[in-house]
Scaffold this motif. Structure first.
Motif, short mmCIF file in Angstrom:
data_model
loop_
_atom_site.label_atom_id
_atom_site.label_comp_id
_atom_site.label_asym_id
_atom_site.label_seq_id
_atom_site.Cartn_x
_atom_site.Cartn_y
_atom_site.Cartn_z
N HIS A 218 -7.09 4.09 2.30
CA HIS A 218 -6.22 2.80 2.25
C HIS A 218 -6.28 2.24 3.49
O HIS A 218 -6.79 2.74 4.69
CB HIS A 218 -4.47 3.40 2.66
N GLY B 178 -10.30 0.75 -2.64
CA GLY B 178 -8.78 1.15 -2.71
C GLY B 178 -8.76 2.74 -2.90
O GLY B 178 -7.67 3.38 -3.11
N LYS C 109 -1.37 9.63 0.07
CA LYS C 109 -1.70 10.43 -0.89
C LYS C 109 -3.26 11.02 -0.67
O LYS C 109 -3.29 12.11 -1.08
CB LYS C 109 -1.55 9.70 -2.30
N GLU D 27 7.00 3.94 -2.45
CA GLU D 27 5.47 3.94 -3.15
C GLU D 27 4.36 3.55 -2.15
O GLU D 27 3.50 4.06 -2.26
CB GLU D 27 5.62 3.00 -4.31
N GLU D 28 4.80 2.50 -1.16
CA GLU D 28 3.73 2.31 -0.16
C GLU D 28 3.19 3.17 0.45
O GLU D 28 2.30 3.36 0.71
CB GLU D 28 4.27 0.97 0.39
N LYS E 229 3.51 6.46 -0.26
CA LYS E 229 2.72 7.40 -1.22
C LYS E 229 1.46 7.04 -1.02
O LYS E 229 0.36 7.71 -1.07
CB LYS E 229 3.44 7.59 -2.25
N ARG E 230 1.00 5.80 -1.59
CA ARG E 230 -0.29 5.08 -1.52
C ARG E 230 -1.07 5.31 -0.27
O ARG E 230 -2.25 5.66 -0.26
CB ARG E 230 -0.21 3.78 -1.75
#
Length: 292
Positions: free
Chosen positions: A272, A269, A132, A125-126, A128-129
């Motif tokens: 990133h 945010g 993305k 998930e990190e 992807k963040r």
């Protein structure tokens, strides 16, 4: 007769001709005279010297659509950039330098994070963040378990794809699953330094299907992005595009100026901080390089 260079070793070039096979060719002296080096991926004309032994001379390089220095390849439709989720953990600065190089060459990128079987869900998930907002397609794979290999195969269809990334991330294992005839040597990762042993010693192109090729490219551990001006760099970070022209100052570098919408997006945010940090590091590197 026309074909495509699939491998070059010690002055010999191996040219794949559809429905005819691979011919071992020497390059004519004119290439050395004109200081033109044939590259893997080049579409070329050859003259056949021996039809049975499949030998010939490379007589002409057809115009290239693009060309990379590292890895040294030509006519790439896209790059499959492979990093591991773990073992080794992603080196974000290196990854972003590679993405900048591809953006500069106008080569589309698919980001592949291998060894998902080793990761916790928060680790994927990190990733992807972080990526993305960049707009790059993301595929999480496990060459060990065969996970999402079909998705990779689908994105390769009808294209010549360079597979690249640091050593030890599983590129050779992925290629062996996509095209078993490649039968590439795979290497273990040193537990002490968590870097892969270099198993790929030359760039080579393999057919996946009739009109699909993949290039295995030697692992790299450093990539210097320093052959252009610092003002260009922001154009190679796709997530900055939405804010271009909205900053307080025209031509904002997104580094030191007040009223910068990119810095504001980082704080909120939307971009990133790891990506922004790597941007500022590369910017300072370009700014401070010595000019000769």
């Amino acid at each position: 007769m026309q074909g495509k260079i699939v491998k070059g070793i010690a002055g010999f070039y191996y040219v794949h001709v559809v429905e005819s096979g691979v011919y071992e060719c020497k390059a004519r002296g004119i290439f050395r005279k004109e200081k033109v080096k044939p590259l893997v991926g080049d579409n070329v004309e050859i003259e056949v010297l021996d039809w049975e032994e499949k030998t010939g001379n490379l007589i002409r390089i057809l115009p290239r659509t693009n060309e990379l220095v590292r890895p040294a390849v030509a006519n790439i439709d896209q790059a499959l950039v492979v990093f591991a989720v773990l073992r080794p953990a992603p080196h974000y600065n290196l990854l972003d330098r590679f993405l900048v190089m591809m953006e500069r060459k106008g080569i589309p990128v698919v980001l592949c994070f291998n060894k998902e079987d080793l990761a916790e869900s928060w680790q994927t998930e990190e990733l992807k963040r972080i990526y993305k907002a960049c707009g790059y397609p993301l595929i999480f794979t496990s060459a060990l378990e065969g996970k999402n290999i079909d998705r990779v195969r689908e994105c390769l269809k009808g294209k010549t794809t360079a597979i690249a990334g640091p050593s030890g991330v599983g590129k050779s294992s992925l290629i062996n699953m996509l095209t078993p005839e490649a039968n590439l040597e795979t290497g273990s990762v040193s537990r002490k330094i968590e870097r892969g042993k270099h198993t790929t010693r030359h760039t080579e192109l393999f057919p996946v299907s009739g009109d699909s090729y993949i290039m295995d490219t030697p692992g790299f551990s450093s990539l210097y992005v320093n052959d252009f001006g610092k003002e260009e760099l922001k154009a190679y970070f796709p997530e900055f595009a939405d804010y271009e022209g909205t900053c307080r100052f025209h031509g904002c570098s997104h580094v030191h100026e007040p009223g910068c919408k990119v810095k504001d997006a980082v704080e909120k945010g939307r971009i990133h901080p790891i990506r922004y940090q790597n941007y500022t590091e590369m910017y300072e590197e370009l700014k401070n390089r010595r000019r000769y």
